[in-house]
Design a protein around this motif. Structure first.
Motif, PDB file in Angstrom:
ATOM      1  N   ARG A  50       0.790  -1.228   0.000  1.00 45.49           N
ATOM      2  CA  ARG A  50       0.000   0.000   0.000  1.00 45.49           C
ATOM      3  C   ARG A  50       0.825   1.282   0.000  1.00 45.49           C
ATOM      4  O   ARG A  50       0.276   2.360  -0.240  1.00 45.49           O
ATOM      5  CB  ARG A  50      -0.937  -0.005   1.211  1.00 45.49           C
ATOM      6  N   SER A  76      -2.705   1.681   8.841  1.00 49.32           N
ATOM      7  CA  SER A  76      -3.532   2.517   7.966  1.00 49.32           C
ATOM      8  C   SER A  76      -3.365   3.992   8.310  1.00 49.32           C
ATOM      9  O   SER A  76      -3.245   4.837   7.412  1.00 49.32           O
ATOM     10  CB  SER A  76      -5.006   2.115   8.074  1.00 49.32           C
ATOM     11  N   ALA A  77      -3.343   4.297   9.606  1.00 48.51           N
ATOM     12  CA  ALA A  77      -3.151   5.685  10.026  1.00 48.51           C
ATOM     13  C   ALA A  77      -1.764   6.190   9.623  1.00 48.51           C
ATOM     14  O   ALA A  77      -1.621   7.332   9.173  1.00 48.51           O
ATOM     15  CB  ALA A  77      -3.339   5.807  11.537  1.00 48.51           C
ATOM     16  N   LEU A  79       0.098   5.124   7.058  1.00 46.96           N
ATOM     17  CA  LEU A  79       0.117   5.320   5.610  1.00 46.96           C
ATOM     18  C   LEU A  79      -0.620   6.598   5.222  1.00 46.96           C
ATOM     19  O   LEU A  79      -0.168   7.343   4.351  1.00 46.96           O
ATOM     20  CB  LEU A  79      -0.478   4.103   4.906  1.00 46.96           C
ATOM     21  N   GLU A  80      -1.740   6.854   5.865  1.00 45.18           N
ATOM     22  CA  GLU A  80      -2.488   8.085   5.601  1.00 45.18           C
ATOM     23  C   GLU A  80      -1.656   9.307   5.995  1.00 45.18           C
ATOM     24  O   GLU A  80      -1.632  10.312   5.284  1.00 45.18           O
ATOM     25  CB  GLU A  80      -3.818   8.075   6.351  1.00 45.18           C
ATOM     26  N   TYR A  81      -0.966   9.205   7.116  1.00 49.27           N
ATOM     27  CA  TYR A  81      -0.139  10.322   7.575  1.00 49.27           C
ATOM     28  C   TYR A  81       0.962  10.640   6.569  1.00 49.27           C
ATOM     29  O   TYR A  81       1.151  11.802   6.209  1.00 49.27           O
ATOM     30  CB  TYR A  81       0.468  10.028   8.949  1.00 49.27           C
ATOM     31  N   ARG A  83       1.059   9.938   3.437  1.00 51.73           N
ATOM     32  CA  ARG A  83       0.454  10.448   2.204  1.00 51.73           C
ATOM     33  C   ARG A  83       0.128  11.934   2.333  1.00 51.73           C
ATOM     34  O   ARG A  83       0.312  12.707   1.397  1.00 51.73           O
ATOM     35  CB  ARG A  83      -0.838   9.694   1.885  1.00 51.73           C
ATOM     36  N   SER A  84      -0.387  12.324   3.486  1.00 57.89           N
ATOM     37  CA  SER A  84      -0.818  13.708   3.670  1.00 57.89           C
ATOM     38  C   SER A  84       0.309  14.638   4.131  1.00 57.89           C
ATOM     39  O   SER A  84       0.111  15.840   4.222  1.00 57.89           O
ATOM     40  CB  SER A  84      -1.988  13.770   4.662  1.00 57.89           C
ATOM     41  N   GLU A  98      -0.839  10.674  15.843  1.00 55.19           N
ATOM     42  CA  GLU A  98      -1.846  10.342  14.836  1.00 55.19           C
ATOM     43  C   GLU A  98      -2.015   8.839  14.648  1.00 55.19           C
ATOM     44  O   GLU A  98      -3.092   8.381  14.302  1.00 55.19           O
ATOM     45  CB  GLU A  98      -1.486  10.988  13.494  1.00 55.19           C
ATOM     46  N   CYS A  99      -0.945   8.093  14.852  1.00 53.08           N
ATOM     47  CA  CYS A  99      -0.972   6.644  14.620  1.00 53.08           C
ATOM     48  C   CYS A  99      -1.267   5.843  15.881  1.00 53.08           C
ATOM     49  O   CYS A  99      -1.364   4.615  15.815  1.00 53.08           O
ATOM     50  CB  CYS A  99       0.360   6.178  14.036  1.00 53.08           C
TER      51      CYS A  99
END
Length: 123
Positions: A50, A76-77, A79-81, A83-84, A98-99
């Motif tokens: 991912r 998931s958190a 990876l989202e972090y 990305r953003s 955040e994670c």
């Protein structure tokens, strides 16, 4: 890594995924030694499949190998972090918050929270 034979064969067909997973496993072994347990292997596979920015691989592998990220939700958190927040450096304190790094929730705590919510809205 604990992959099923079928999953391993499918992974080998995807050269980009295979290369990224191999790199993640190699980096994790530097921390863990030669043995990677199935839970860690599953997280490494999820990361490799991912992650879109390979520059972040080492950073995230270190969190997985050191058991700071140990659940799928945390991954998931993470990876989202990344990305953003594409620019370096990553604010590790913000990232960890955040994670949910360091957050441990027991089944009893979950049960208590659910019971409290139900009782609050029972009327």
């Amino acid at each position: 890594l604990g992959l099923s034979e079928h999953k391993a064969r499918e992974t080998l067909k995807n050269t980009a995924l295979s290369a990224q997973l191999r790199e993640a496993a190699t980096q994790a072994q530097q921390t863990l030694g030669s043995t990677i347990d199935k839970a860690t292997g599953t997280l490494l596979y999820g990361l490799a499949s991912r992650l879109r920015d390979p520059r972040r691989l080492s950073f995230l592998v270190s969190y997985i190998a050191n058991k700071k990220i140990h659940t799928e939700l945390q991954l998931s958190a993470a990876l989202e972090y990344v990305r953003s927040h594409p620019l370096d450096p990553i604010n590790t304190e913000d990232f960890e918050q955040e994670c949910g790094v360091g957050v441990m929730v027991t089944p009893e705590q979950i049960e208590e929270a659910v019971e409290a919510a139900i009782n609050r809205h029972r009327p």
